[in-house]
Design a protein around this motif. Structure first.
Motif, PDB file in Angstrom:
ATOM      1  N   SER A  92     -70.466 -55.999  29.091  1.00 13.65           N
ATOM      2  CA  SER A  92     -70.598 -55.169  30.291  1.00 13.65           C
ATOM      3  C   SER A  92     -70.329 -55.920  31.591  1.00 13.65           C
ATOM      4  O   SER A  92     -70.455 -55.337  32.665  1.00 13.65           O
ATOM      5  CB  SER A  92     -72.004 -54.566  30.349  1.00 13.65           C
ATOM      6  N   ALA A  95     -67.827 -54.278  34.051  1.00 15.16           N
ATOM      7  CA  ALA A  95     -68.346 -53.032  34.609  1.00 15.16           C
ATOM      8  C   ALA A  95     -69.469 -53.301  35.609  1.00 15.16           C
ATOM      9  O   ALA A  95     -69.590 -52.600  36.627  1.00 15.16           O
ATOM     10  CB  ALA A  95     -68.854 -52.131  33.482  1.00 15.16           C
ATOM     11  N   ALA A  98     -67.910 -54.280  38.827  1.00  8.98           N
ATOM     12  CA  ALA A  98     -67.388 -53.099  39.513  1.00  8.98           C
ATOM     13  C   ALA A  98     -68.515 -52.319  40.192  1.00  8.98           C
ATOM     14  O   ALA A  98     -68.414 -51.936  41.363  1.00  8.98           O
ATOM     15  CB  ALA A  98     -66.649 -52.206  38.520  1.00  8.98           C
ATOM     16  N   LEU A  99     -69.597 -52.067  39.454  1.00 11.07           N
ATOM     17  CA  LEU A  99     -70.713 -51.304  40.008  1.00 11.07           C
ATOM     18  C   LEU A  99     -71.338 -52.031  41.191  1.00 11.07           C
ATOM     19  O   LEU A  99     -71.628 -51.413  42.232  1.00 11.07           O
ATOM     20  CB  LEU A  99     -71.767 -51.064  38.926  1.00 11.07           C
ATOM     21  N   LEU A 151     -71.587 -50.995  29.647  1.00 12.11           N
ATOM     22  CA  LEU A 151     -70.202 -50.961  30.128  1.00 12.11           C
ATOM     23  C   LEU A 151     -69.805 -49.537  30.505  1.00 12.11           C
ATOM     24  O   LEU A 151     -69.289 -49.283  31.603  1.00 12.11           O
ATOM     25  CB  LEU A 151     -69.276 -51.514  29.038  1.00 12.11           C
ATOM     26  N   ALA A 152     -70.060 -48.591  29.601  1.00  8.70           N
ATOM     27  CA  ALA A 152     -69.686 -47.203  29.858  1.00  8.70           C
ATOM     28  C   ALA A 152     -70.480 -46.616  31.022  1.00  8.70           C
ATOM     29  O   ALA A 152     -69.920 -45.938  31.894  1.00  8.70           O
ATOM     30  CB  ALA A 152     -69.906 -46.374  28.594  1.00  8.70           C
ATOM     31  N   ARG A 155     -69.476 -48.269  34.501  1.00  8.11           N
ATOM     32  CA  ARG A 155     -68.162 -47.795  34.939  1.00  8.11           C
ATOM     33  C   ARG A 155     -68.255 -46.362  35.439  1.00  8.11           C
ATOM     34  O   ARG A 155     -67.649 -45.993  36.455  1.00  8.11           O
ATOM     35  CB  ARG A 155     -67.161 -47.877  33.784  1.00  8.11           C
ATOM     36  N   ALA A 158     -70.010 -46.318  38.809  1.00  7.84           N
ATOM     37  CA  ALA A 158     -69.127 -46.841  39.852  1.00  7.84           C
ATOM     38  C   ALA A 158     -68.101 -45.800  40.276  1.00  7.84           C
ATOM     39  O   ALA A 158     -67.801 -45.645  41.469  1.00  7.84           O
ATOM     40  CB  ALA A 158     -68.427 -48.107  39.352  1.00  7.84           C
ATOM     41  N   LEU A 159     -67.577 -45.061  39.302  1.00 12.33           N
ATOM     42  CA  LEU A 159     -66.617 -44.001  39.608  1.00 12.33           C
ATOM     43  C   LEU A 159     -67.278 -42.876  40.385  1.00 12.33           C
ATOM     44  O   LEU A 159     -66.685 -42.306  41.318  1.00 12.33           O
ATOM     45  CB  LEU A 159     -66.011 -43.467  38.304  1.00 12.33           C
ATOM     46  N   ASN A 262     -63.891 -48.975  41.888  1.00 10.49           N
ATOM     47  CA  ASN A 262     -64.483 -48.780  40.572  1.00 10.49           C
ATOM     48  C   ASN A 262     -63.668 -49.457  39.473  1.00 10.49           C
ATOM     49  O   ASN A 262     -64.132 -49.612  38.343  1.00 10.49           O
ATOM     50  CB  ASN A 262     -64.620 -47.290  40.262  1.00 10.49           C
ATOM     51  N   THR A 263     -62.439 -49.896  39.799  1.00  5.15           N
ATOM     52  CA  THR A 263     -61.595 -50.598  38.826  1.00  5.15           C
ATOM     53  C   THR A 263     -61.772 -52.111  38.894  1.00  5.15           C
ATOM     54  O   THR A 263     -61.126 -52.840  38.124  1.00  5.15           O
ATOM     55  CB  THR A 263     -60.114 -50.265  39.064  1.00  5.15           C
ATOM     56  N   ASN A 266     -61.864 -55.310  35.864  1.00  7.87           N
ATOM     57  CA  ASN A 266     -61.255 -54.775  34.651  1.00  7.87           C
ATOM     58  C   ASN A 266     -60.917 -55.897  33.668  1.00  7.87           C
ATOM     59  O   ASN A 266     -60.253 -56.878  34.023  1.00  7.87           O
ATOM     60  CB  ASN A 266     -59.987 -54.003  35.010  1.00  7.87           C
TER      61      ASN A 266
END
Length: 339
Positions: A92, A95, A98-99, A151-152, A155, A158-159, A262-263, A266
């Motif tokens: 994770s 992610a 990103a968050l 991770l899910a 992400r 964040a999106l 949010n990317t 990666n």
């Protein structure tokens, strides 16, 4: 009474045994062959880059760029190394980066300036690490599953925060750290942060009880428990450490890009795991070095830079990285079978 001459002694007061090898041979025997090999690979890559694109690769700005790019993933790799040494895994980290980066660059957070962005990035990283640690250490979840769920979730959150848009940083004190005027003796600030994290990580792993307990848990968790180590608490601390490194990396990425997306981050999890593996960290746990992991990061970053300068496609880069990972794992298995 007959007097016998005392035998000659060395500088430590010990009597050298007959036929003892010279001291330099002992030093060479204790040298980390893997680290020397990684240094050799890195040196070879530098030579290749210097030969193929001498004017561009050896340019000071390009070398600064390579080190800066290595710094962000390098900090993440330090935390990942501790986790893998303990026998765990953290899928994770990308992610979480990103968050942390998007949460720290919201309009509300930026109103608190430099301190607000840094504090938020670190807290979000540590908070995610806490969730991972609790699920794994006290919820008895498999690290692969727990961190995959994180991770899910990270992400997705964040999106949701960004709504798919880039959040631009408007705090001058943060943006200024990415400018050349902030360099100290030609060294970018992000590289100095990476160096500090690396040194602290090396000291913690090799010179503290925490480091020895991490290795013990990875080598044999049951034996570590019988020796009095609180295995669950140790694992919790390790995922907190990984989250902390992700928070620091997120702030560094904000400085580097001047934004939160949010990317961000990666495939950081794959790069960090790969760097740790080729650096000598066993996926089964119980062995690893911070130095080797850092060299692994530098090798991958240098390869990427050489390929980019020579206009090679990204798919070729991925194939080369995959080949290196396979070779590193095969070397690990061969080494383990001979010891």
């Amino acid at each position: 009474m007959t007097q016998h001459a005392s035998p000659p002694r060395d500088s430590t007061g010990k009597v050298p045994s007959a036929g003892a090898p010279p001291a330099w041979r002992g030093l060479m025997a204790r040298a980390d062959v893997r680290t020397l090999s990684l240094l050799g690979v890195l040196a070879a890559l530098i030579v290749i880059g210097g030969i193929t694109k001498p004017d561009q690769f050896l340019d000071t700005r390009n070398l600064q760029l390579v080190l800066t790019q290595a710094s962000v993933i390098g900090v993440v790799t330090v935390g990942m190394t501790f986790v893998i040494i303990s026998g765990g895994i953290d899928l994770s980290v990308g992610a979480i980066v990103a968050l942390a980066s998007v949460w720290a660059t919201t309009v509300a957070t930026q109103e608190y300036g430099f301190a607000g962005i840094l504090f938020t990035a670190v807290i979000v990283g540590v908070g995610c690490g806490l969730v991972n640690g609790v699920l794994i250490a006290y919820g008895a979840m498999v690290p692969f599953i727990a961190t995959l769920a994180m991770l899910a979730s990270a992400r997705g959150l964040a999106l949701q925060i960004t709504d798919g848009k880039t959040q631009i940083v408007s705090v001058p004190s943060v943006l200024d750290l990415g400018e050349r005027d902030a360099y100290v003796l030609g060294i970018p600030p992000l590289v100095m942060v990476f160096a500090v994290v690396t040194i602290i990580g090396w000291l913690v792993l090799n010179r503290t009880t925490f480091g020895r307990r991490s290795v013990a848990v990875g080598g044999n968790a049951e034996a570590a428990r019988l020796a009095g180590i609180d295995v669950r608490r140790q694992r919790l601390y390790l995922y907190l450490l990984s989250g902390l490194c992700c928070g620091i990396a997120a702030f560094m990425l904000i400085i580097l890009s001047g934004s939160g997306q949010n990317t961000n981050g990666n495939l950081y999890e794959l790069d960090a795991i790969a760097a740790a593996i080729i650096g000598g960290t066993l996926l089964s746990g119980g062995r690893g070095t911070i130095t080797g992991s850092v060299l692994g990061v530098l090798i991958f970053t240098t390869i990427t830079n050489i390929f980019a300068l020579n206009n090679l496609q990204s798919d070729v880069q991925q194939i080369a990285k995959g080949a290196i990972i396979v070779a590193a794992v095969l070397v690990q298995r061969r080494t383990a079978s001979t010891t």
